[in-house]
Write an enzyme that holds these catalytic residues in place. Sequence first.
Site, PDB file in Angstrom:
ATOM      1  CG  HIS A  55      -2.086  -0.917   1.067  1.00 45.22           C
ATOM      2  ND1 HIS A  55      -3.253  -1.012   2.152  1.00 45.22           N
ATOM      3  CD2 HIS A  55      -2.153  -2.169   0.567  1.00 45.22           C
ATOM      4  CE1 HIS A  55      -3.859  -2.105   1.937  1.00 45.22           C
ATOM      5  NE2 HIS A  55      -3.299  -2.716   0.750  1.00 45.22           N
ATOM      6  CD  GLU A  57      -1.986   4.352   3.363  1.00 42.31           C
ATOM      7  OE1 GLU A  57      -3.133   4.389   3.700  1.00 42.31           O
ATOM      8  OE2 GLU A  57      -1.825   3.398   2.246  1.00 42.31           O
ATOM      9  CB  CYS A  85      -6.805  -0.386   5.304  1.00 39.08           C
ATOM     10  SG  CYS A  85      -4.981  -1.075   5.361  1.00 39.08           S
ATOM     11  CB  CYS A  88      -2.020   1.655   6.334  1.00 39.98           C
ATOM     12  SG  CYS A  88      -1.554   0.857   4.554  1.00 39.98           S
TER      13      CYS A  88
END
Length: 151
Positions: A55, A57, A85, A88
């Site tokens: 992801h 992040e 999410c 993260c």
Amino acid sequence: MTRWPLPAYMQLALAQAREAADCGEVPIGAVVVKDGAVIAAARNGPRERHDPTSHAEIEAIRAAAAILGNERLEGCELWVTLEPCAMCAGAISHARIARLYYGASDPKGGAVEHGARVFEHDQCLHRPEVYAGIGETEAAEMLRSFFRARR
């Protein structure tokens, strides 16, 4: 209503999100800032990297930690185009990010103001300051356009 210009850091995160979309990835971008300087910028990459943890992040946090030579990103800010999410949000807490700025809310998968609300749990050892809705219109439209084109 006055519309303020987007902060440069969110503009950079949105540019990363556009790059992700151009590569067929969900358009999410992230930027780590320390003392006013951009330390790392990253985009989503799970499909390209065959890595479900890739992801934006996570990629930005990994890059910043490597550049700073420290797993703790104390005093750093994370600018991201979508509400993080649970994975993260957990990484943000473990990295000791001081401030989180995000664009669009994510009622389905977000874990800051929705869902798990990771930072609200007693087990959360570090809670960043959270600022939501910065660049929300642009980030949400980019996501809508991306998914509309795939339906």
